[in-house]
Scaffold this motif. Structure first.
Motif, PDB file in Angstrom:
ATOM      1  N   LYS A  14      10.406   5.112  -0.166  1.00  6.95           N
ATOM      2  CA  LYS A  14       9.503   5.391  -1.432  1.00  6.95           C
ATOM      3  C   LYS A  14       8.238   4.048  -1.111  1.00  6.95           C
ATOM      4  CE  LYS A  14      11.280   8.321  -4.097  1.00  6.95           C
ATOM      5  NZ  LYS A  14      12.823   8.137  -4.353  1.00  6.95           N
ATOM      6  N   GLY A  15       8.295   3.425  -0.891  1.00  2.00           N
ATOM      7  CA  GLY A  15       7.273   1.888  -0.574  1.00  2.00           C
ATOM      8  C   GLY A  15       6.984   1.980   0.676  1.00  2.00           C
ATOM      9  N   ASN A  16       7.040   3.070   1.695  1.00  2.00           N
ATOM     10  CA  ASN A  16       6.384   2.504   3.437  1.00  2.00           C
ATOM     11  C   ASN A  16       5.298   3.423   3.637  1.00  2.00           C
ATOM     12  OD1 ASN A  16       6.089   2.766   5.800  1.00  2.00           O
ATOM     13  ND2 ASN A  16       7.847   1.746   5.707  1.00  2.00           N
ATOM     14  N   THR A  17       4.048   3.599   3.048  1.00  4.68           N
ATOM     15  CA  THR A  17       2.194   4.067   2.951  1.00  4.68           C
ATOM     16  C   THR A  17       2.133   4.259   5.054  1.00  4.68           C
ATOM     17  OG1 THR A  17       2.034   1.537   3.082  1.00  4.68           O
ATOM     18  CG2 THR A  17       1.628   2.969   0.836  1.00  4.68           C
ATOM     19  N   ARG A  18       3.114   3.395   5.945  1.00  4.86           N
ATOM     20  CA  ARG A  18       2.587   3.258   7.136  1.00  4.86           C
ATOM     21  C   ARG A  18       3.285   4.527   8.148  1.00  4.86           C
ATOM     22  NH1 ARG A  18       1.870  -0.145  11.649  1.00  4.86           N
ATOM     23  NH2 ARG A  18       4.015  -0.983  10.950  1.00  4.86           N
ATOM     24  N   LEU A  19       4.821   4.025   7.905  1.00  7.19           N
ATOM     25  CA  LEU A  19       5.423   4.891   9.105  1.00  7.19           C
ATOM     26  C   LEU A  19       5.997   6.546   8.060  1.00  7.19           C
ATOM     27  CD1 LEU A  19       7.913   2.162  10.442  1.00  7.19           C
ATOM     28  CD2 LEU A  19       6.059   3.270  11.266  1.00  7.19           C
ATOM     29  N   LYS A  20       6.155   7.354   9.121  1.00  7.35           N
ATOM     30  CA  LYS A  20       6.417   8.738   8.706  1.00  7.35           C
ATOM     31  C   LYS A  20       7.674   9.117   9.332  1.00  7.35           C
ATOM     32  CE  LYS A  20       3.058  11.216  11.312  1.00  7.35           C
ATOM     33  NZ  LYS A  20       2.837  10.095  12.252  1.00  7.35           N
ATOM     34  N   LYS A  21       8.164  10.220   9.094  1.00  4.21           N
ATOM     35  CA  LYS A  21       9.686  10.379   9.857  1.00  4.21           C
ATOM     36  C   LYS A  21       9.071  10.784  11.703  1.00  4.21           C
ATOM     37  CE  LYS A  21      13.369  12.518   7.127  1.00  4.21           C
ATOM     38  NZ  LYS A  21      13.906  13.900   6.281  1.00  4.21           N
ATOM     39  N   GLY A  22       9.775  10.315  12.530  1.00  9.83           N
ATOM     40  CA  GLY A  22       9.569  10.528  13.870  1.00  9.83           C
ATOM     41  C   GLY A  22       8.301  10.020  14.579  1.00  9.83           C
ATOM     42  N   ASP A  23       7.466   9.123  13.688  1.00  7.31           N
ATOM     43  CA  ASP A  23       7.378   7.771  14.388  1.00  7.31           C
ATOM     44  C   ASP A  23       8.423   7.622  15.539  1.00  7.31           C
ATOM     45  OD1 ASP A  23       4.925   8.203  13.112  1.00  7.31           O
ATOM     46  OD2 ASP A  23       4.731   6.462  11.883  1.00  7.31           O
ATOM     47  N   ARG A  24       7.887   6.969  16.559  1.00  9.66           N
ATOM     48  CA  ARG A  24       8.542   6.241  17.920  1.00  9.66           C
ATOM     49  C   ARG A  24       8.234   4.636  17.532  1.00  9.66           C
ATOM     50  NH1 ARG A  24       7.399   7.114  23.117  1.00  9.66           N
ATOM     51  NH2 ARG A  24       9.145   5.467  24.017  1.00  9.66           N
ATOM     52  N   VAL A  25       9.238   3.977  17.132  1.00  6.68           N
ATOM     53  CA  VAL A  25       8.186   2.424  17.357  1.00  6.68           C
ATOM     54  C   VAL A  25       9.136   1.538  17.232  1.00  6.68           C
ATOM     55  CG1 VAL A  25       7.850   2.634  14.742  1.00  6.68           C
ATOM     56  CG2 VAL A  25       9.918   2.009  14.534  1.00  6.68           C
ATOM     57  N   VAL A  26       8.800   0.004  17.876  1.00  7.16           N
ATOM     58  CA  VAL A  26       9.633  -0.989  18.355  1.00  7.16           C
ATOM     59  C   VAL A  26       9.541  -2.120  16.965  1.00  7.16           C
ATOM     60  CG1 VAL A  26       9.518  -2.787  19.659  1.00  7.16           C
ATOM     61  CG2 VAL A  26       9.034  -0.637  20.882  1.00  7.16           C
ATOM     62  N   VAL A  27      10.884  -2.677  17.540  1.00  8.06           N
ATOM     63  CA  VAL A  27      10.438  -3.416  15.912  1.00  8.06           C
ATOM     64  C   VAL A  27      10.224  -5.030  16.218  1.00  8.06           C
ATOM     65  CG1 VAL A  27      12.836  -3.543  13.900  1.00  8.06           C
ATOM     66  CG2 VAL A  27      12.554  -1.765  14.948  1.00  8.06           C
ATOM     67  N   PRO A  28       9.818  -6.152  15.192  1.00  5.38           N
ATOM     68  CA  PRO A  28      10.663  -7.037  15.726  1.00  5.38           C
ATOM     69  C   PRO A  28      11.780  -7.296  15.286  1.00  5.38           C
ATOM     70  CG  PRO A  28       7.959  -6.552  14.293  1.00  5.38           C
ATOM     71  CD  PRO A  28       9.169  -5.862  14.643  1.00  5.38           C
ATOM     72  N   PHE A  29      11.759  -8.538  16.153  1.00  3.62           N
ATOM     73  CA  PHE A  29      13.250  -9.049  15.853  1.00  3.62           C
ATOM     74  C   PHE A  29      12.627  -9.981  14.388  1.00  3.62           C
ATOM     75  CE2 PHE A  29      13.594 -13.782  17.085  1.00  3.62           C
ATOM     76  CZ  PHE A  29      12.741 -13.895  17.663  1.00  3.62           C
ATOM     77  N   VAL A  30      11.822 -10.698  14.420  1.00  2.00           N
ATOM     78  CA  VAL A  30      11.635 -11.736  12.932  1.00  2.00           C
ATOM     79  C   VAL A  30      11.635 -10.516  11.772  1.00  2.00           C
ATOM     80  CG1 VAL A  30       9.490 -13.025  12.120  1.00  2.00           C
ATOM     81  CG2 VAL A  30      11.038 -13.700  14.679  1.00  2.00           C
ATOM     82  N   ILE A  31      12.133 -10.689  10.802  1.00  2.00           N
ATOM     83  CA  ILE A  31      12.006  -9.680   9.443  1.00  2.00           C
ATOM     84  C   ILE A  31      11.042 -10.602   8.373  1.00  2.00           C
ATOM     85  CG2 ILE A  31      12.434  -8.632   7.766  1.00  2.00           C
ATOM     86  CD1 ILE A  31      15.462  -8.618   9.297  1.00  2.00           C
ATOM     87  N   ALA A  32       9.184  -9.397   8.180  1.00  2.00           N
ATOM     88  CA  ALA A  32       8.855 -10.497   8.219  1.00  2.00           C
ATOM     89  C   ALA A  32       7.946  -9.830   7.009  1.00  2.00           C
ATOM     90  CB  ALA A  32       7.452 -11.193   8.561  1.00  2.00           C
ATOM     91  N   CYS A  33       7.623 -10.485   5.340  1.00  2.00           N
ATOM     92  CA  CYS A  33       7.625  -9.569   4.103  1.00  2.00           C
ATOM     93  C   CYS A  33       5.798  -9.094   4.805  1.00  2.00           C
ATOM     94  CB  CYS A  33       7.394 -10.675   2.688  1.00  2.00           C
ATOM     95  SG  CYS A  33       6.438 -11.737   2.904  1.00  2.00           S
ATOM     96  N   GLY A  34       5.119 -10.037   5.151  1.00  2.00           N
ATOM     97  CA  GLY A  34       3.708  -9.504   5.467  1.00  2.00           C
ATOM     98  C   GLY A  34       2.249  -9.810   3.973  1.00  2.00           C
ATOM     99  N   LYS A  35       2.749 -10.640   3.261  1.00  2.00           N
ATOM    100  CA  LYS A  35       2.439 -11.381   2.146  1.00  2.00           C
ATOM    101  C   LYS A  35       2.879 -12.870   1.401  1.00  2.00           C
ATOM    102  CE  LYS A  35       2.317  -6.107  -0.184  1.00  2.00           C
ATOM    103  NZ  LYS A  35       2.996  -5.538  -0.528  1.00  2.00           N
ATOM    104  N   CYS A  36       3.446 -13.618   2.122  1.00  2.00           N
ATOM    105  CA  CYS A  36       4.084 -14.430   1.582  1.00  2.00           C
ATOM    106  C   CYS A  36       3.019 -15.867   2.345  1.00  2.00           C
ATOM    107  CB  CYS A  36       5.236 -14.996   1.829  1.00  2.00           C
ATOM    108  SG  CYS A  36       5.465 -15.477   3.693  1.00  2.00           S
ATOM    109  N   PHE A  37       2.571 -16.498   1.725  1.00  2.00           N
ATOM    110  CA  PHE A  37       1.797 -17.519   2.514  1.00  2.00           C
ATOM    111  C   PHE A  37       1.733 -18.045   3.593  1.00  2.00           C
ATOM    112  CE2 PHE A  37       1.887 -22.333   3.897  1.00  2.00           C
ATOM    113  CZ  PHE A  37       0.573 -22.848   3.239  1.00  2.00           C
ATOM    114  N   PHE A  38       3.550 -18.086   4.750  1.00  2.00           N
ATOM    115  CA  PHE A  38       3.051 -18.401   5.687  1.00  2.00           C
ATOM    116  C   PHE A  38       2.647 -16.626   7.091  1.00  2.00           C
ATOM    117  CE2 PHE A  38       6.728 -21.274   4.021  1.00  2.00           C
ATOM    118  CZ  PHE A  38       5.849 -22.158   4.493  1.00  2.00           C
ATOM    119  N   CYS A  39       3.471 -15.337   5.791  1.00  2.00           N
ATOM    120  CA  CYS A  39       3.043 -14.143   6.393  1.00  2.00           C
ATOM    121  C   CYS A  39       2.003 -14.360   6.595  1.00  2.00           C
ATOM    122  CB  CYS A  39       3.150 -13.537   6.147  1.00  2.00           C
ATOM    123  SG  CYS A  39       4.999 -12.910   5.877  1.00  2.00           S
TER     124      CYS A  39
END
Ligand SMILES: NC(=O)c1ccc[n+]([C@@H]2O[C@H](COP(=O)([O-])OP(=O)(O)OC[C@H]3O[C@@H](n4cnc5c(N)ncnc54)[C@H](O)[C@@H]3O)[C@@H](O)[C@H]2O)c1
Ligand SMILES: [Zn+2]
Ligand SMILES: [Zn+2]
Length: 397
Positions: free
Chosen positions: A71-96
């Protein structure tokens, strides 16, 4: 679902495992269409990375179709074709926020006293299919994968681009690119690259795009060296030449301005120091074999740059810290900040400025994954990259 699982040294199997489910609101579930075996997976296969458990689902290079979003994903939708980065990152922390995604503070749920924190001082980001040091996430060498923080990482692929063209955005292409970027290439520079595996070859290609006047690639597999030569590199086969002396000769006595270690902790060869490392590694007195790193530091010109995309896990002996300090070298390294490079590299592939498909030597059904690992580990000359296709039946292989 079917998935490739780890059962110990040189023991990878195809098992039936539980289907992944949405756990957090920002998760997505991807139906995997293509997934590749990486040099980093070989470190797991060889049993030199701690923290693996029986039955762990392998794989960190994958792409596919989004079949479910939290429910919290506002960017992807069913059917999108995506490449997934091997690094998992929150996008919001000090480092991201600094685009240092592989240092993300929120994606590795390992316990506080976890070994990665003990070994490195701080816990690193979560990675797919890469041991319980990096979160114990199930990987993407499977029919389906759960992607946490899926509103940050995956890049949506426009219609008309094949899996083969874009799959390597998940890791090795950005890794080769960051390795070259870490060389801070200036006009007229010579860059020497150890290792003509996928990472080394993409580093060669990237260094030339960034304007290196001369790129010298080093390996011992003729076919891999030939691929480097076709990309525009000069080559050294370390079985037939003394690497340091050849580099001195090819650079007018000055040495390369920048050196790239695209080999990492499992250097091959019978150089005296490497034999010493083999023995110490077998007795568990040393975790990594840094022969290439030593050679690269030694060969680098005074005031030059050392870039290390090759993976190291623990501690090494006989690091030439004197040569490093006396020559005033700069060292840059890291697990790749994949997310940072994706939009730019996707565009460059679309504009045909970067070719990725030359690398693929084998396309196999997922069921033949164990054979893919065996080939990539033991027939490295001709097996340059193995792509697994979970949707293919065994008979298609
Ligand atoms: N930093 C990152 O984020 C990142 C991402 C992906 C891979 N990696 C690492 O990059 C490294 C390379 O990955 P790959 O997929 O290309 O692996 P690979 O195993 O296919 O290639 C390694 C190459 O190094 C060569 N080599 C071994 N010993 C050598 C020596 N003494 N001198 C010169 N060449 C030598 C091998 O012959 C081989 O061709 C691995 O350590 C992998 O874990 C790092
Ligand atoms: Zn990889
Ligand atoms: Zn983060």
């Amino acid at each position: 679902m079917r998935a490739l699982t780890w059962h110990g040294k040189k023991d990878v199997r195809v098992d039936t495992v539980k289907d992944p489910e949405i756990v957090n609101p920002r998760d997505a579930i991807i139906k995997v269409t293509s997934t590749a075996i990486c040099g980093s997976d070989l470190h797991l296969y060889d049993g030199v990375i701690p923290g693996m458990r029986q039955g762990d689902v392998l794989g960190h290079e994958f792409m596919g179709e989004v079949v479910e979003v939290g429910k919290g994903n506002t960017r992807l939708k069913k059917g999108d074709r995506v490449v997934v980065p091997f690094v998992i990152a929150c996008g919001k922390c000090f480092f991201c926020e600094k685009q240092q995604y592989s240092a993300c503070d929120n994606s590795n749920p390992a316990d506080k006293a976890d070994i990665s924190e003990l070994a490195y001082g701080y816990r690193m980001a979560g990675l797919f299919g890469y041991s319980h040091l990096t979160g114990g996430y199930a990987g993407g060498q499977a029919e389906y994968a759960r992607v946490p923080f899926s509103d940050v990482g995956p890049v949506v692929i426009p219609d008309g681009m094949d899996d083969d063209e874009v799959l390597f955005l998940s890791d090795i292409l950005p890794t080769g690119w960051m390795a070259a970027e870490n060389c801070e290439i200036q006009e007229g520079d010579t860059v020497a690259v150890w290792g003509c595996g996928p990472v080394g070859l993409f580093a060669v290609q990237s260094a030339l795009i960034m304007g290196a006047a001369q790129v010298i690639a080093i390996d011992h597999y003729p076919h891999r060296l030939e691929l480097a030569r076709k990309l525009g590199a000069q080559v050294i086969n370390y079985n037939n030449a003394h690497v340091y002396e050849a580099l001195i000769e090819m650079t007018g006595g000055i040495g390369p301005d920048a050196v790239i270690d695209a080999v990492g902790m499992e250097s091959h060869g019978f150089a005296l120091d490497n034999v010493y490392d083999y023995a110490k590694q077998m007795m568990m007195l040393e975790s990594d074999r840094p022969h290439v790193l030593r050679e690269a530091v030694y060969a680098c010109r005074k005031g030059g740059r050392v870039s290390v995309p090759g993976v190291y896990g623990g501690f090494v002996d006989k690091f030439p810290v004197g040569a490093f300090m006396q020559k005033g070298l700069t060292l840059r390294t890291g697990q790749t900040h994949v997310q940072k490079y994706l939009p730019m590299l996707l565009e460059m592939i679309g504009e045909k400025k970067i070719d990725t498909t030359f690398l693929i030597s084998h396309r196999l059904p997922l069921e033949q994954g164990p054979e893919g690992y065996r080939k990539f580990a033991f027939e490295q000359n001709e097996t340059t990259k193995v792509v697994l296709k979970p949707e293919w039946e065994k008979s298609n292989g």
